[in-house]
Design an enzyme around this catalytic site. Structure first.
Site, PDB file in Angstrom:
ATOM      1  N   PHE A   1       0.810  -1.223   0.000  1.00 60.24           N
ATOM      2  CA  PHE A   1       0.000   0.000   0.000  1.00 60.24           C
ATOM      3  C   PHE A   1       0.841   1.269   0.000  1.00 60.24           C
ATOM      4  O   PHE A   1       0.379   2.330  -0.439  1.00 60.24           O
ATOM      5  CB  PHE A   1      -0.958  -0.004   1.198  1.00 60.24           C
ATOM      6  CG  PHE A   1      -0.358   0.394   2.514  1.00 60.24           C
ATOM      7  CD1 PHE A   1      -0.504   1.681   3.004  1.00 60.24           C
ATOM      8  CD2 PHE A   1       0.340  -0.524   3.292  1.00 60.24           C
ATOM      9  CE1 PHE A   1       0.031   2.058   4.233  1.00 60.24           C
ATOM     10  CE2 PHE A   1       0.871  -0.167   4.510  1.00 60.24           C
ATOM     11  CZ  PHE A   1       0.722   1.129   4.986  1.00 60.24           C
ATOM     12  N   LYS A   2       2.088   1.183   0.460  1.00 59.11           N
ATOM     13  CA  LYS A   2       2.926   2.380   0.498  1.00 59.11           C
ATOM     14  C   LYS A   2       3.155   2.971  -0.899  1.00 59.11           C
ATOM     15  O   LYS A   2       3.403   4.166  -1.047  1.00 59.11           O
ATOM     16  CB  LYS A   2       4.274   2.059   1.145  1.00 59.11           C
ATOM     17  CG  LYS A   2       4.179   1.458   2.554  1.00 59.11           C
ATOM     18  CD  LYS A   2       3.685   2.451   3.564  1.00 59.11           C
ATOM     19  CE  LYS A   2       3.537   1.825   4.943  1.00 59.11           C
ATOM     20  NZ  LYS A   2       4.780   1.527   5.598  1.00 59.11           N
ATOM     21  N   ASP A   3       3.063   2.131  -1.939  1.00 54.60           N
ATOM     22  CA  ASP A   3       3.252   2.623  -3.306  1.00 54.60           C
ATOM     23  C   ASP A   3       2.228   3.694  -3.667  1.00 54.60           C
ATOM     24  O   ASP A   3       2.528   4.620  -4.416  1.00 54.60           O
ATOM     25  CB  ASP A   3       3.117   1.478  -4.320  1.00 54.60           C
ATOM     26  CG  ASP A   3       4.291   0.521  -4.298  1.00 54.60           C
ATOM     27  OD1 ASP A   3       5.427   0.988  -4.132  1.00 54.60           O
ATOM     28  OD2 ASP A   3       4.067  -0.696  -4.468  1.00 54.60           O
TER      29      ASP A   3
ATOM     30  N   MET B   1       3.557   6.863  -2.074  1.00 57.15           N
ATOM     31  CA  MET B   1       4.951   7.196  -2.364  1.00 57.15           C
ATOM     32  C   MET B   1       5.150   7.604  -3.815  1.00 57.15           C
ATOM     33  O   MET B   1       5.968   8.483  -4.121  1.00 57.15           O
ATOM     34  CB  MET B   1       5.856   6.022  -2.023  1.00 57.15           C
ATOM     35  CG  MET B   1       7.293   6.429  -1.772  1.00 57.15           C
ATOM     36  SD  MET B   1       7.495   7.462  -0.294  1.00 57.15           S
ATOM     37  CE  MET B   1       7.270   6.251   0.993  1.00 57.15           C
TER      38      MET B   1
ATOM     39  N   THR C   1       7.739   0.798   3.510  1.00 58.62           N
ATOM     40  CA  THR C   1       8.006   2.188   3.150  1.00 58.62           C
ATOM     41  C   THR C   1       9.326   2.321   2.394  1.00 58.62           C
ATOM     42  O   THR C   1       9.412   3.051   1.408  1.00 58.62           O
ATOM     43  CB  THR C   1       8.040   3.082   4.408  1.00 58.62           C
ATOM     44  OG1 THR C   1       6.750   3.088   5.007  1.00 58.62           O
ATOM     45  CG2 THR C   1       8.418   4.512   4.051  1.00 58.62           C
TER      46      THR C   1
END
Length: 461
Positions: free
Chosen positions: A107-109, A112, A140
């Site tokens: 999910f960090k994509d 980011m 992350t």
């Protein structure tokens, strides 16, 4: 659109300054002076349409809406699913919000990729270069490495706890081959890495010398970007339906993003379950009003092995009625004694904000992963299983809401754990197989502030 520090010892700044700074100079977290009021998302809007509208509201005059639209389209072009964060049904009134279709399968994509585009745009306008520093409990770092790799305006330094993340997670951050991405494996847990990051930001001389910036969920842009997929889930399932979001939680950023979406008018009410593993700080804070210093426990869900969730500060800021003195005193007390307690007013407000917390241990996680495979034929990552287990444990049979559980990472990021528990090895998506053939580059360092500071100075200079 102006932003203030939760600790109140610095002037308000623009979105651009808050985005590029990450952490406020006084050690607080940037938050909007006022939340924008937004119309709920429509089922006729695409993900990029909704993201453009939401992020433009938070960006204000810092980035034009036309530029935001261009940057959003570029950020999500690499995602494997055209919906970016699609929903999949796993049972009656139970949906998974799939957040793992980006380049590093987590999910960090989602946040980011857009942060990197914003940085590149803003720094090009200013003719500046920055040093990005982040600590990671697993995802992350990989997302930051993939998003910022090759950008000429940014050097990226990633701190991760040595041998406390999965090999696939590590490869996503150590195998970019980009000369501007630097990885340090520290002898300690995530909270020690995060403490070093905060200490380096508090060192004003160092911060100015290397032009330091942060992209952990301490960066408000991360929260703003993540609020979008809560809005798209509401639109997809119907604006009239009440949704209960169950959020696997480490640093509390994703859960806070749901709170932000609701504050902006993007959700039909607010009901959040913050699902944690054996690191139950949020559960204890919600139940007792006390924050206590503790060591992080290693679990099957390593990205959530965090004992001090940074974004709890933003929620506490709100329940303290934005009293910066009260919040600053609370965290000063915690720093001095290792414990702090909310006032009766703040504790009462915390209980009414619409956020609950529940802890799922490794045994429950294992049982849930097996159950999911037997009932749905799918392999889920242990973090997602913490979420689905929490949803089952807290579900009220008489409730009229629909559960939306965040599927935070692809199971293939944790093949050893998934295979050991279910007897089946998740296949790495074809688009990610090239990472396994690449050489890794990282340096092992002690979990020591001075050692990290000097290593960064050496490489920046």
């Amino acid at each position: 659109m102006q932003y203030m520090s939760t600790r109140g010892d610095t002037k308000t700044v623009s979105f651009a300054d808050a985005c590029l700074a990450g952490l406020a100079p006084d050690g607080g977290l940037y938050t909007p002076v006022e939340y924008p009021k937004l119309a709920p998302a429509s089922g006729k809007e695409s993900y990029t349409d909704i993201a453009t509208r939401v992020l433009s509201a938070f960006a204000g005059d810092s980035i034009s809406e036309a530029d935001v639209q261009t940057l959003v389209a570029k950020a999500y072009a690499s995602f494997a699913h055209q919906s970016v964060t699609p929903l999949s049904e796993i049972g009656p009134d139970q949906w998974l919000l799939e957040l793992h279709h980006g380049p590093t399968l987590a999910f960090k994509d989602v946040a980011m990729q857009i942060i990197a585009q914003f940085y590149d745009h803003l720094l090009a306008e200013r003719g500046q270069r920055l040093t990005v520093l982040c600590a990671t409990s697993g995802d992350t770092g990989g997302a930051a490495a993939a998003a910022f790799a090759g950008l000429e305006s940014v050097d990226v330094f990633i701190l991760h706890p040595h041998e406390r993340i999965s090999p696939i997670q590590r490869r996503f951050m150590t195998s970019t081959g980009a000369s501007n991405v630097h990885n340090f494996a520290l002898d300690g847990d995530f909270d020690e890495s995060q403490a070093i990051v905060k200490a380096l930001f508090a060192d004003q001389t160092f911060r100015q010398d290397v032009r330091l910036s942060g992209v952990n969920s301490i960066n408000w842009t991360r929260i703003a970007a993540q609020s979008v997929y809560f809005a798209t889930a509401q639109a997809a399932l119907g604006s009239e339906r009440k949704l209960r979001f169950v959020v696997p939680t480490g640093n509390f950023g994703d859960a806070l993003a749901a709170y932000v979406a609701a504050r902006c008018g993007l959700l039909n009410g607010l009901e959040i379950v913050s699902a944690v593993n054996a690191n139950r700080t949020m559960v204890d804070l919600m139940e007792t009003g006390k924050l206590s210093k503790r060591a992080a426990h290693a679990t099957h869900s390593p990205a959530m092995d965090i004992a001090l969730p940074s974004n709890a500060e933003r929620l506490l800021f709100e329940v303290m009625q934005r009293d910066t003195d009260q919040l600053r005193n609370f965290y000063n007390q915690f720093a001095q004694s290792g414990a702090a307690e909310l006032s009766d007013q703040a504790r009462g407000a915390l209980g009414c904000v619409g956020v609950k917390a529940v802890s799922i241990d490794d045994g429950e996680t294992e049982a849930e992963m097996k159950r999911l495979y037997q009932e749905t034929g799918t392999l889920q990552c242990p973090h997602t299983a913490v979420g689905t287990a929490a949803a089952r444990a807290t579900r009220d049979a008489s409730a009229d809401s629909v559960d939306v559980i965040l599927s935070t990472a692809h199971a293939a990021k944790f093949p050893e754990t998934v295979e050991a528990i279910t007897g089946h090895t998740p296949a790495l998506p074809e688009r990610s197989e090239s990472w396994l053939a690449r050489d890794e580059v990282f340096e092992r360092l002690p979990s020591d502030l001075n050692a990290v500071r000097e290593a960064i100075r050496e490489r920046v200079s």
